[in-house]
Scaffold this motif. Structure first.
Motif, mmCIF file in Angstrom:
data_model
loop_
_atom_site.group_PDB
_atom_site.id
_atom_site.type_symbol
_atom_site.label_atom_id
_atom_site.label_comp_id
_atom_site.label_asym_id
_atom_site.label_seq_id
_atom_site.Cartn_x
_atom_site.Cartn_y
_atom_site.Cartn_z
ATOM 1 N N ARG A 133 0.658 -1.122 0.004
ATOM 2 C CA ARG A 133 -0.006 -0.014 0.053
ATOM 3 C C ARG A 133 0.872 1.340 -0.056
ATOM 4 N NH1 ARG A 133 -2.199 -3.274 3.890
ATOM 5 N NH2 ARG A 133 -1.239 -1.893 5.436
ATOM 6 N N LYS A 134 2.307 1.015 0.037
ATOM 7 C CA LYS A 134 3.050 2.450 -0.027
ATOM 8 C C LYS A 134 3.314 2.979 -1.112
ATOM 9 C CE LYS A 134 5.418 0.935 4.286
ATOM 10 N NZ LYS A 134 6.643 0.427 5.137
ATOM 11 N N GLU A 135 3.576 4.239 -1.240
ATOM 12 C CA GLU A 135 3.469 5.053 -2.568
ATOM 13 C C GLU A 135 4.811 4.776 -3.066
ATOM 14 O OE1 GLU A 135 3.645 9.261 -1.902
ATOM 15 O OE2 GLU A 135 2.503 9.574 -3.806
ATOM 16 N N ILE A 136 4.808 4.618 -4.488
ATOM 17 C CA ILE A 136 6.225 4.749 -5.281
ATOM 18 C C ILE A 136 5.869 5.701 -6.455
ATOM 19 C CG2 ILE A 136 7.533 3.273 -6.890
ATOM 20 C CD1 ILE A 136 6.751 0.800 -5.593
ATOM 21 N N VAL A 137 6.617 6.674 -6.311
ATOM 22 C CA VAL A 137 6.250 7.854 -7.126
ATOM 23 C C VAL A 137 7.272 7.458 -8.465
ATOM 24 C CG1 VAL A 137 6.622 10.351 -7.542
ATOM 25 C CG2 VAL A 137 5.852 9.478 -5.563
ATOM 26 N N GLN A 138 6.996 7.588 -9.738
ATOM 27 C CA GLN A 138 7.838 7.551 -10.819
ATOM 28 C C GLN A 138 8.148 8.676 -11.568
ATOM 29 O OE1 GLN A 138 7.012 4.127 -13.460
ATOM 30 N NE2 GLN A 138 7.666 2.701 -12.139
ATOM 31 N N TYR A 139 9.346 9.127 -11.925
ATOM 32 C CA TYR A 139 9.682 10.125 -12.485
ATOM 33 C C TYR A 139 10.420 9.661 -13.998
ATOM 34 C CZ TYR A 139 9.281 12.995 -8.413
ATOM 35 O OH TYR A 139 8.729 13.553 -7.172
ATOM 36 N N THR A 140 10.239 10.444 -15.003
ATOM 37 C CA THR A 140 11.050 10.375 -16.121
ATOM 38 C C THR A 140 12.010 11.334 -16.226
ATOM 39 O OG1 THR A 140 9.585 11.717 -17.386
ATOM 40 C CG2 THR A 140 8.935 9.457 -17.436
ATOM 41 N N ALA A 141 13.198 11.290 -17.124
ATOM 42 C CA ALA A 141 14.259 12.295 -17.269
ATOM 43 C C ALA A 141 13.339 13.843 -17.319
ATOM 44 C CB ALA A 141 15.012 11.989 -18.508
ATOM 45 N N ALA A 142 12.442 13.676 -18.276
ATOM 46 C CA ALA A 142 11.571 14.999 -18.263
ATOM 47 C C ALA A 142 10.964 15.518 -17.219
ATOM 48 C CB ALA A 142 10.466 14.887 -19.500
ATOM 49 N N ASP A 143 10.323 14.709 -16.141
ATOM 50 C CA ASP A 143 9.931 15.186 -15.165
ATOM 51 C C ASP A 143 11.147 15.970 -14.079
ATOM 52 O OD1 ASP A 143 7.583 14.075 -15.610
ATOM 53 O OD2 ASP A 143 7.846 12.073 -14.761
ATOM 54 N N LEU A 144 12.100 15.523 -14.379
ATOM 55 C CA LEU A 144 13.104 16.005 -13.616
ATOM 56 C C LEU A 144 14.182 17.348 -14.148
ATOM 57 C CD1 LEU A 144 14.487 12.339 -12.411
ATOM 58 C CD2 LEU A 144 13.241 14.077 -11.060
ATOM 59 N N GLY A 145 13.340 17.458 -15.310
ATOM 60 C CA GLY A 145 13.942 18.777 -16.122
ATOM 61 C C GLY A 145 15.284 18.539 -16.664
ATOM 62 N N LEU A 146 15.639 17.259 -16.808
ATOM 63 C CA LEU A 146 16.866 16.678 -17.782
ATOM 64 C C LEU A 146 16.682 16.644 -18.948
ATOM 65 C CD1 LEU A 146 17.528 13.837 -15.033
ATOM 66 C CD2 LEU A 146 18.906 16.194 -15.160
ATOM 67 N N ALA A 147 17.453 17.204 -19.771
ATOM 68 C CA ALA A 147 17.616 17.285 -21.206
ATOM 69 C C ALA A 147 18.185 15.999 -21.506
ATOM 70 C CB ALA A 147 18.027 18.238 -21.670
#
Ligand SMILES: Cc1cc2nc3c(=O)[nH]c(=O)nc-3n(C[C@H](O)[C@H](O)[C@H](O)COP(=O)(O)OP(=O)(O)OC[C@H]3O[C@@H](n4cnc5c(N)ncnc54)[C@H](O)[C@@H]3O)c2cc1C
Length: 256
Positions: free
Chosen positions: A194-208
């Motif tokens: 039930r715990k949260e796993i947040v997923q980020y892409t490179a774009a979400d992190l402001g990485l070109a």
């Protein structure tokens, strides 16, 4: 925050892709790196003593979810999983950029890392993360505590240990001997679902695209090979002149 790597399981024979010269990670069993488990354990002990939360931050393909669940089942509060094919081929600096960007999204007090990962042993990523986030890196901790705003670490050295203090926020790397990581119990395994796993892409992190992945990598693997076979040594059997023959051998090698 804990930066934890999820690596091919100890039962897997590591194979290198001859074309990309990268470790084959897709499709193989993974587990939480023992170095990362020690970092998670230390963070959990700290949370039990002084409160707060523990977030695992990691980067990798889908295969690594199993290791994320292990950290959550041990007791980590939540996890951040950076997952993007654009990151494939990242070198240590690109990895650090992604991890630092994910960590920097929210306020934090302390980042705990393993000293080095058990699959690539470079030990560079934590220092790079600290530099990118502008916090002091305190390395090789084999004991640590936090009181108020101060981190105190017994830093392993060749002759014993140094006691090092730093103001929070800071980054610390822990040695594998710092603790015995707990095994996840059934209650923890159930709670982890039930715990949260947040997923980020490179774009979400402001990485070109040019910052990360193969395009952003400053390290290039030129060749991968096995070390040259050592030649068999010469056995000197002493028939009375053994000492003389060894001295002659050393003189020939210009050691004497
Ligand atoms: C999509 C993608 C997936 C990848 N997946 C993995 C993977 O699953 N495992 C892997 O080893 N490399 C992976 N890489 C390669 C990775 O980007 C680096 O080349 C590698 O992690 C270099 O780190 P190191 O172990 O040499 O650093 P080290 O300096 O040896 O690592 C030291 C410490 O840094 C932290 N750390 C390092 N890498 C990571 C990470 N990826 N996530 C969280 N914490 C980390 C850990 O606390 C570790 O104990 C992946 C690359 C891409 C693009």
């Amino acid at each position: 925050m804990v930066c934890g790597k999820i690596i091919p399981a100890s039962t897997v024979t590591i194979e290198i892709d001859p074309a990309t010269k990268r470790m084959i990670r897709k499709g193989v069993a993974h587990e939480l790196d023992p170095a990362a488990a020690s970092a998670v354990e230390e963070a959990l002990r700290l949370m039990e003593q002084v409160g707060g939360t523990v977030t695992l931050v990691t980067m990798g393909f889908n295969e690594i979810t199993i290791g994320v669940r292990t950290a959550l089942a041990m007791g980590a509060t939540s996890a951040v999983h950076i997952f993007d094919d654009a990151l494939a081929g990242s070198d240590t600096l690109a990895t650090a950029k992604a991890l630092a960007a994910a960590i920097g999204k929210k306020p934090f007090d302390l980042i705990i890392c393993g000293t080095e990962s058990s699959d690539s042993y470079s030990g560079i990523v934590p220092g790079q993360i600290a530099r990118l986030l502008g916090v002091p890196p305190v390395t090789f901790a084999n004991e640590m505590s936090v009181e108020g705003n101060t981190l105190t670490v017994k830093r392993q050295s060749e002759s014993g240990y140094d006691v090092v203090e730093a103001d929070l926020p800071a980054l610390v790397t822990v040695t594998s001997g710092i603790n015995e990581p707990r095994y996840p119990q059934l209650k923890g395994i159930m709670a982890a679902k039930r715990k949260e796993i947040v997923q980020y892409t490179a774009a979400d992190l402001g990485l070109a695209a040019g910052d990360v992945g193969e395009a952003g990598a400053r390290e290039k693997v030129l060749e991968v090979g096995r070390p040259a076979q050592r030649e068999a040594g010469e056995v000197v059997e002493d028939d009375g002149d053994g000492g003389k023959r060894i001295a002659g051998f050393l003189a020939e090698a210009k050691v004497l």
